[in-house]
Structures are given as C-alpha cells and as structure tokens.
Design an enzyme around this catalytic site. Sequence first.
Site, short mmCIF file in Angstrom:
data_model
loop_
_atom_site.label_atom_id
_atom_site.label_comp_id
_atom_site.label_asym_id
_atom_site.label_seq_id
_atom_site.Cartn_x
_atom_site.Cartn_y
_atom_site.Cartn_z
N HIS A 22 -9.31 3.09 -0.46
CA HIS A 22 -7.99 2.84 -0.25
C HIS A 22 -7.55 1.63 -1.44
CE1 HIS A 22 -3.82 2.08 0.81
NE2 HIS A 22 -3.98 1.10 1.87
N CYS A 38 0.92 -1.27 -0.11
CA CYS A 38 -0.09 0.13 0.00
C CYS A 38 0.81 1.32 0.07
CB CYS A 38 -1.04 0.00 1.05
SG CYS A 38 -0.48 -0.81 2.79
#
Length: 333
Positions: free
Chosen positions: A286, A42
């Site tokens: 996200h 991420c």
Amino acid sequence: GGRVGDVVLGNCMGPGGNVARVSALAAGLGHAVPGVTVDRQCGSGLAAILLAAQAVRAGDMDLVIAGGAESASTAPLRTRRGETEPYARAPFTPGGHTDPDMGPAAEALATSCGVSRERQDAYACRSHAAALAAREAGRFKEEIVPVGGRADDERPRPLRASSLARLPAAFVAEGTVTAGNASPVSDGAAAVAIVPDHLRAGLPGMRLVAGSVVGCDPGLPGWGPVPAVRRVLARAGVELERVAAVEIVEAFAAQVLAVTDALGLDPLGADAERVCPDGGALALGHPWGATGAVVVARLFTRLVRAGAPPGTLGLATAAVGGGLGVAALFEVV
C-alpha cells in the site's frame, strides 16, 4: 504522440518540491509541462485522476498524465523546530477532533461493524493467494514497468490460516487487526492517461462516468468508501448490481469487510469474482499516494485488457486518513 498538458500525481510523504513536476522533467516531457502534486493521503492517486479528468472535461487540457507515487522507504523524517526527535506523521485533524492512527482506526471500525478476526484473516489469506495466482497467470504483466531490476511486486507470499491465527494484535490489546491482515508499508507508483473522447482514436479504454470525494467521521476513516460509493452510484443513476468489477484499496481486511458488508457485497462468497479477485494492497503493498491509481490500473486490466464489452462498469474506491472517502465509476468504451 500527443502533447502532455499536465502531470497530476498523488503523494503523501515525499521530499516536497512538487513531485509531479520533478517526475515530468525526469520523464523527459519538456520544460513546458507543469505538474501538480495532490495530497488526499491514501486516496491521493484516485483523487489525482478525478482532478485530471475535471480539467479534460472542462476543455482546459487534452492530455493529462494522472496517478500517484510513494516511496515510504526513502520518505524524509520530519522534526518540529526546537525538538530533537522526528514525529511519526502530521495530524489528520486539528485539535478538538479525534485523530487516530490508521491501525487503531481499523480496529475501531472492526468493533463498530462486527468484523471478526476470523473473517479478517480469511480475507488476508484470500488476497495473497489471489495475487500469487494472478502473477503466475501473467495478469499483472502488462501493468508493470520494470524498475531497478524488479519486474514484479515483491510482497505477495503464501499465507496459511494457522500462521495468521498465531499473530498477536498489532495495535490494540486483545484486538483483531494484526500484521497479517493489514497492508504492508511499501513503495510504488501508477499512472494513467486522461484524454477527451475525440482524441481516443477508437482505442479501447474506460470512460470516467462519475467521481466523488466525501468526508466522514475522522474517528472511523475506513468508513469513507461507503458514502463515496453511494454518492457516485446515485449521481450516475446506477445500481451496484450493474457493476461488474469492484476494486477497493485494501488498507486493512477489517476496513474492506466493513465497507463491503455495508454495500451488500460478499468478497468471501458470492462476490469473490467481483471484488479484488486478483488480490490487492494486503498482498501487493500500500504505497499511500499511489494505491488509488493502482486500483484504476487493475480495473483497466480486468475490463479492457480482458475484453469486456462496451458498457461494462467498474468501480474504484479508497478510504482516507482524517475521514474521507474517494470513489470513481468507469465504463468500458
């Protein structure tokens, strides 16, 4: 009008086949533009920007498109040979190391750093409210390319503290991390152009002052931005007080608050206008490989499009599964 030298994109769970190269061809950049795909989980989108900047700074290339893309809704399921059921994710660490899923890891960080359920819910409420207000005011407009009939992010929604308080713990019994104060799984992409100063042609933009990727305890991956930010600031010789805008990838409210507490920031109080004032991943989603680039695009809007004077500093950072932190310091030019 410049010739693109390369495309560098972060991606975690895509179909393989070098997503950056496929994207370059799909964008019509021509057969000569190669493309490379980066996987720092991420933090991939921000790490891709740092790698592209290294190539430009070294003089190997003059124009690189860098960012990230993730489509969780179409990501392939993977099954190990000889097994019939797909696995949820590949391991972040080898055997003998802790390897928590991100939800339990956020719970562990909240416990370790004393971040209460009430503060997490308050931050989640704030993120959604801020994103809705920013969208209403048109502050996302110049960042967004319409795709598939959508011209804005699907996710931000009004949240009430009373509603959040009723949600059960999502990952650990009697825990504090819930579906309401965790970011949603989503699709998204973002990209920026990296050029040397002599090709900027006087256009306003941001200069990359310093960037850093660090490792930390895999059991507490949400802590990664703390050493990453400290290292970037030390390399740049800058105190955090000089940074006007901070964008943190909001994977979990617990993670954001643990990091800001450690850095001496108060996003629910005195630093509300410095830290993610238009919301973040908690509200907007996200998309793992992309969000690190999304926060750079947000900094560009907050600083360059808003007319911040040259020399104004902005900071972008992300925590990474497996125990990494990525951070970058930018300056308005």
